[in-house]
Write a protein that holds these residues in place. Structure first.
Motif, mmCIF file in Angstrom:
data_model
loop_
_atom_site.group_PDB
_atom_site.id
_atom_site.type_symbol
_atom_site.label_atom_id
_atom_site.label_comp_id
_atom_site.label_asym_id
_atom_site.label_seq_id
_atom_site.Cartn_x
_atom_site.Cartn_y
_atom_site.Cartn_z
ATOM 1 N N ASN A 208 0.822 -1.207 0.000
ATOM 2 C CA ASN A 208 0.000 0.000 0.000
ATOM 3 C C ASN A 208 0.854 1.254 0.000
ATOM 4 O OD1 ASN A 208 -2.378 -1.444 -0.098
ATOM 5 N ND2 ASN A 208 -2.699 -1.428 2.123
ATOM 6 N N LEU A 209 0.268 2.374 -0.382
ATOM 7 C CA LEU A 209 0.993 3.635 -0.522
ATOM 8 C C LEU A 209 0.857 4.480 0.736
ATOM 9 C CD1 LEU A 209 -0.084 4.708 -4.133
ATOM 10 C CD2 LEU A 209 1.898 3.339 -3.459
ATOM 11 N N ASN A 210 1.975 5.098 1.141
ATOM 12 C CA ASN A 210 1.894 6.002 2.285
ATOM 13 C C ASN A 210 1.337 7.356 1.838
ATOM 14 O OD1 ASN A 210 4.076 7.701 1.344
ATOM 15 N ND2 ASN A 210 5.561 6.269 2.210
ATOM 16 N N ASP A 211 1.072 8.210 2.809
ATOM 17 C CA ASP A 211 0.403 9.481 2.505
ATOM 18 C C ASP A 211 1.215 10.354 1.565
ATOM 19 O OD1 ASP A 211 -1.605 8.625 4.144
ATOM 20 O OD2 ASP A 211 -1.374 10.211 5.654
ATOM 21 N N GLU A 212 2.535 10.363 1.721
ATOM 22 C CA GLU A 212 3.356 11.208 0.852
ATOM 23 C C GLU A 212 3.318 10.715 -0.586
ATOM 24 O OE1 GLU A 212 4.603 14.141 1.836
ATOM 25 O OE2 GLU A 212 3.451 13.608 3.630
ATOM 26 N N GLN A 213 3.287 9.396 -0.779
ATOM 27 C CA GLN A 213 3.160 8.862 -2.135
ATOM 28 C C GLN A 213 1.808 9.217 -2.744
ATOM 29 O OE1 GLN A 213 4.183 4.781 -0.809
ATOM 30 N NE2 GLN A 213 5.699 4.764 -2.465
ATOM 31 N N ILE A 214 0.755 9.089 -1.958
ATOM 32 C CA ILE A 214 -0.581 9.426 -2.450
ATOM 33 C C ILE A 214 -0.649 10.902 -2.822
ATOM 34 C CG2 ILE A 214 -3.028 9.563 -1.855
ATOM 35 C CD1 ILE A 214 -2.544 7.118 -0.010
#
Length: 321
Positions: A208-214
């Motif tokens: 899953n993607l972390n907030d910074e990636q999103i």
């Protein structure tokens, strides 16, 4: 919003690898498949992206197996079931009432290309429009998300990015290492997608993607395909539709309402979100979403966000002719 008039885009399934392993499978209605022709129609799926995935069970990845799945798509899905093949931006949104759904090809991991950009060019000429760089582990281009060293791109991998920027081949970061994600964000001139990944803040799975990636995907006007694999939805792997809503709420809180779509991972998973076992269940998901969200938002997640990305970023047939 009438669910009998539903429009859906699903950005990831693994039908081709299953059919390659079992050549007797019939895409129309084989019970061994999650995604079938009949279920696409029943679920209102107007566009299904079919991933070319080379399973380790078939031995060393080879370009021959990549070509085999492309041919399988041509013969048993486009040919036998009369799906329309989406390749160019001019074709986006051209489906007419009563027509068959569209199908589109992606490559999940470039292992089978063997570092040969001529093979990448040939994939493009044969209709592949998305490249997923890795499948979890390292290959000749980059590190996958399960490599503990968390490396980025190799020199050949950077050449691949440059070729994709020039050719119009679009990139997919699901399975890519975090270091690779940020390197690609610096080097890509086109917005990329995560075809089947959820929010790490809600479920801590490494894919899953972390907030910074999103936030980075949102800033570049890329897309994030929420997936239905229960282990990506909730930490105990026992997922219901309400658990998907937590990921939707979180991505919206980061500003991503217009950047979400769905990438089910059907036929690549062996457990399912309750009542979302195949694409014929999309009307049930739509009804559930409409209990909590505005119709315009639900239409966006099911269809319009994906279509707007494709209309903007797919290569033009006019410029290639």
């Amino acid at each position: 919003m009438r669910t009998d008039k539903l429009q859906v885009v699903d950005f990831h399934c693994d039908v081709l690898s299953k059919m390659q392993a079992s050549p007797d499978m019939d895409f129309k209605n084989d019970p061994r498949l999650d995604v079938t022709g009949e279920r696409l129609v029943a679920g209102g799926v107007e566009l299904q992206i079919f991933a070319i995935y080379l399973s380790a069970s078939r031995g060393r990845p080879s370009f021959e197996n990549v070509l085999g799945q492309i041919d399988l798509f041509r013969q048993k899905i486009i040919g036998a079931e009369s799906l329309q093949w989406l390749r160019w931006k001019e074709e986006v949104g051209k489906r007419t009432a009563g027509a068959s759904p569209w199908g589109m090809l992606s490559l999940e991991g470039v292992d089978g290309l063997g570092g040969n950009l001529f093979y990448a060019q040939l994939c493009f000429e044969l209709g592949v429009r998305f490249l997923g760089i890795t499948w979890n582990y390292a290959n000749w281009a980059a590190d996958g998300v399960l490599e503990q060293r968390n490396g980025g791109f190799t020199e050949k991998g950077r050449m691949l990015i440059e070729w994709c920027n020039d050719s119009g081949m679009l990139l997919d970061v699901s399975h890519l290492s975090q270091a690779g994600f940020w390197e690609l964000a610096d080097l890509s001139t086109r917005p990329f997608i995560a075809s089947h990944s959820n929010a790490a803040a809600i479920c801590g799975h490494v894919r899953n993607l972390n907030d910074e990636q999103i936030k980075a995907l949102i800033a570049m006007d890329g897309r994030m395909g929420l997936t239905f694999y229960p282990w990506f939805v909730c930490d105990d792997g026992k997922a219901r539709m309400d658990d998907l809503l937590k990921h939707i709420d979180h991505v919206c809180s980061l500003g991503g309402e217009k950047h979400m779509m769905f990438g089910s991972d059907f036929d690549g998973i062996d457990t399912w979100v309750e009542n979302m076992e195949h694409p014929g269940k999309y009307p049930e998901l739509a009804e559930h979403l409409l209990r909590y969200y505005p119709e315009a938002s639900v239409k966006g997640w099911l269809y319009e966000n994906a279509v707007s990305y494709l209309r903007t970023n797919l290569p033009s047939q006019v410029s290639k002719s």
